[in-house]
Design a protein around this motif. Sequence first.
Motif, short mmCIF file in Angstrom:
data_model
loop_
_atom_site.label_atom_id
_atom_site.label_comp_id
_atom_site.label_asym_id
_atom_site.label_seq_id
_atom_site.Cartn_x
_atom_site.Cartn_y
_atom_site.Cartn_z
N SER A 128 3.53 -15.20 -20.31
CA SER A 128 2.18 -14.67 -20.41
C SER A 128 1.97 -13.38 -19.64
O SER A 128 1.12 -12.57 -20.00
N GLN A 326 3.47 -9.39 -30.16
CA GLN A 326 3.15 -9.20 -28.75
C GLN A 326 2.47 -7.87 -28.52
O GLN A 326 1.51 -7.77 -27.73
N THR A 337 -5.24 -9.44 -21.07
CA THR A 337 -4.06 -9.47 -21.93
C THR A 337 -3.14 -10.62 -21.55
O THR A 337 -2.39 -11.12 -22.39
N SER A 341 -1.92 -13.32 -24.09
CA SER A 341 -0.49 -13.58 -24.29
C SER A 341 -0.20 -15.07 -24.15
O SER A 341 0.64 -15.62 -24.87
#
Length: 412
Positions: A128, A326, A337, A341
């Motif tokens: 992540s 991604q 973000t 993720s």
Amino acid sequence: MTVPLTGTGTGTPLRTSTAVVVVVALALALFSLSTVETLPVGLLPLIADDLGVSRASAGRLVTGYGMVVAVASVPLTRLVRRVPRRTLLCALLALFVLANLVSAMAPGYWILFAARVTVALTHSVFWSVIASTATALFAPEVRGRVVAGLFSGLSLASVVGVPAGTWLGQQAGWRIPFVVMSGFGFLALVAVAVLLPSRAGEEGDGTAGAEPSRRRFLVLMTATALVVCGVFTGYTYITVFLTDVTGLSRSAVAPLLLGSGFAGIAGTGLAGARVDRRPRGTMVPAVALLTATMFGLRLLGDRTFAAVCLVALLGFAMSAMTTALQSRILHVAPGSTEIASAVGSSVFNVGIAGGSLVGGLLLPTGLGVRGAVLVGGVLAVGGLAVLLSEPWVVRQGERRAAVRGGVPNMSA
């Protein structure tokens, strides 16, 4: 030469060569994590025999890992969101190193299982945060290439990591590959501890989407779930397909899958070169190619040359899609973000698990493995349709906002 260290909050420049070394270290860590994730597949008989468990139980070492990543990614990423990135990455890599050493020394099944769960927890958070941490070291216009560099570690895991780990385990015992992966993790740990700035990835451009949009992100996640589920409905049983439908020998399957892995590296490179200029325009063709490949396998899978080419295309398109995905997440993330993720990682793993389940249910029916590939293609078509609907979804949202007297904003 220096590049702006966006996200440090200090304005301190970082040499380009140093930033590249950090990305290489993170790619090495991703290579190690991804190799360890599926390593028991190749070592399954050895692990089962040594620990005195069934092969089905040994297989749960992979299934359990994926389930933990799917469930834990978002809550764990939220929990550690205020921890400095260098501190967090060092802690995760240290835990990875120790857990793999425990795996190598495990006297019984449940200790090995617990060690695997620990590695899966580190994977949940690591996946992540690495993209936003790495891209924050570079100017926005090259972030797609940075993502491609990171994800080369993922491609190499399937091409080199798992096959080499399987061979090493067969020669020296199943425990040795885990020691080797632990060593790679330690090298990455040292590089990150020494070279990554203490405030890298914090409070900067890398922590928010370039063009945040809640609707675009939801469309992306829905499409990803359908496409990944569709691909893995067939790909999970690709060995069965190649032996039963194509008529290849078992010994021929491994080199073919290796070639597919090399094609995947090419897919990662091509997507990385295009995605900065055309983020959505890279994702859509990759998904379209995946969809076409699934139907191609259903129609032409009984012809050896066609099957070989299609499996290579599958590896190429899947890697290209993963890289584009991604990068697209970093582009449209409606908030952090890193949380975005984490959601992407969970959705991807749910798609893999769902595809395996659907394919497994179809396999013993009259549809068989060719039917699984066909159903997978249909699911992929659904994902492609959702992805293509993105402009329409956004326009509808803007119209509804206008009717209510609102002004469309960044989260529309």
